[in-house]
Design an enzyme around this catalytic site. Structure first.
Site, short mmCIF file in Angstrom:
data_model
loop_
_atom_site.label_atom_id
_atom_site.label_comp_id
_atom_site.label_asym_id
_atom_site.label_seq_id
_atom_site.Cartn_x
_atom_site.Cartn_y
_atom_site.Cartn_z
N HIS A 294 0.83 -1.20 0.00
CA HIS A 294 0.00 0.00 0.00
C HIS A 294 0.86 1.25 0.00
O HIS A 294 2.08 1.20 0.23
CB HIS A 294 -0.96 0.02 1.21
CG HIS A 294 -0.25 0.11 2.53
ND1 HIS A 294 0.48 -0.93 3.07
CD2 HIS A 294 -0.14 1.13 3.42
CE1 HIS A 294 1.00 -0.56 4.23
NE2 HIS A 294 0.65 0.70 4.46
N ASP B 6 0.57 4.96 1.96
CA ASP B 6 -0.22 5.43 3.11
C ASP B 6 -1.28 6.46 2.71
O ASP B 6 -0.99 7.43 1.99
CB ASP B 6 0.70 6.02 4.19
CG ASP B 6 1.47 4.92 4.92
OD1 ASP B 6 0.95 3.79 5.01
OD2 ASP B 6 2.59 5.19 5.40
N HIS C 165 4.70 0.09 0.20
CA HIS C 165 5.42 -0.70 1.19
C HIS C 165 4.55 -1.81 1.74
O HIS C 165 3.31 -1.80 1.57
CB HIS C 165 5.97 0.17 2.33
CG HIS C 165 4.92 0.95 3.08
ND1 HIS C 165 4.30 2.06 2.57
CD2 HIS C 165 4.39 0.76 4.31
CE1 HIS C 165 3.44 2.53 3.45
NE2 HIS C 165 3.46 1.75 4.51
N ARG D 296 4.82 6.13 14.16
CA ARG D 296 4.84 6.72 12.81
C ARG D 296 4.18 8.08 12.80
O ARG D 296 3.10 8.26 13.36
CB ARG D 296 4.10 5.79 11.82
CG ARG D 296 4.32 6.15 10.36
CD ARG D 296 3.45 5.33 9.43
NE ARG D 296 2.17 6.00 9.20
CZ ARG D 296 1.10 5.42 8.62
NH1 ARG D 296 1.14 4.15 8.26
NH2 ARG D 296 0.01 6.12 8.44
#
Ligand code: SIN
Length: 288
Positions: free
Chosen positions: A113, A115, A264, A279
């Site tokens: 995907h 983000d 990723h 994150r």
């Protein structure tokens, strides 16, 4: 503060040494880090850092506005339970449990995907701080969507040029989230957006494929089976080994990746060993 840059892969990753991210770096150094990140092809790692959550946020802010920061949109309601209780800019990717409650999203992103691609202004950078990692395993794979695009035939590039894809959180919700966790509001269109299949990077001018199995539901204007076949081809092409870099984490790593040109995939192969990352997610521009 001087730093050095060493390539980790031919096209997409580099390591920066000589920086202490707990210190204020100044606009010139941040500008140089940003340039090194773009020149590397979208991923840089700065190892052996000892960041508090506040340091992490202060560093990340210099890359742009953060999802969840005051006055900015949250990532989405479904993941609100995984945000840091005192810092809503921080999404906790963790399989740890505190007082019987999951402290983060366990095994987040175990699918290819980019983000937040389901928003009108999806993520530009994501910045992950590795706080606790398994002895082995828990690597993250990155696929270079600019290289993948460049390797397509001219005929395929011309075919893809006018196409647009629908991105919808509902795609991931259906396959990755247990039903009671998904907040219905997140499925009602607020997390759906349409983007070009090929986007031009706002800073480098490079073109990349911008579709991903995690969130892309279909290509506009095609029958469902046609759309599926084209997307499946593009995913198989983009994840060929020559476009993929596998990052092996060390505690204290800070990795910055560019969601505009990379997909990723977090590899969940570490059983019950603790893995805890924090994150931040930088809001990007509308893909063009
Ligand atoms: C994510 O942001 O998708 C998680 C990445 C990871 O845990 O390696």
């Amino acid at each position: 503060m001087d730093f050095t840059v060493k390539p980790l892969s031919p096209s997409l990753a580099a390591e920066i040494t000589g920086l202490d991210l707990t210190q204020p770096l100044g606009a010139n150094v941040i500008g140089a880090v940003r340039q090194a990140w773009l020149d590397a092809g979208g991923l840089v790692v700065i190892r052996s850092q000892k960041l508090t959550t506040a340091h992490h946020i202060a560093f990340s802010r210099q890359f742009g506005p953060l999802f969840g920061a005051p006055g900015q949109p949250p990532l989405q309601d479904t993941v609100s339970r995984y945000l840091h209780p005192e810092h809503p800019e921080i999404y906790r990717v963790s399989n740890k449990v505190e007082g019987g409650v999951a402290m983060g999203r366990a095994r987040a992103g175990t699918y290819w995907h980019s983000d937040v691609s389901f928003r009108d202004r999806p993520a530009a950078a994501s910045i992950l701080n590795a706080i606790e990692i398994p002895a082995v395993g828990g690597d993250t794979l990155f696929a270079d969507m600019a290289q993948a695009y460049a390797a397509l035939s001219d005929t395929m590039k011309k075919t893809l040029a006018p196409l647009r894809a629908v991105h919808d959180f509902a795609v991931a919700a259906a396959s990755q989230y247990a039903k009671p966790i998904v907040v219905e509001k997140d499925l009602e269109g607020g997390n759906r957006s349409v983007h070009p299949v090929v986007r031009t990077h706002a800073e480098t001018g490079r073109k990349s494929l911008y579709v991903n199995p995690g969130f892309t539901s279909h290509l506009e204007g095609f029958a469902a089976a046609e759309s599926r076949a084209i997307l499946d081809y593009l995913y198989a092409h983009a994840t060929r080994p020559e476009f993929v870099y596998r990052y092996r984490w060390q505690r204290g790593d800070v990795v910055i990746w560019d969601n505009r040109s990379l997909m990723h995939y977090a590899v969940a192969d570490y059983g019950d060993e603790p893995r805890y990352m924090e994150r931040t997610t930088v809001i990007g521009e509308r893909p063009q």
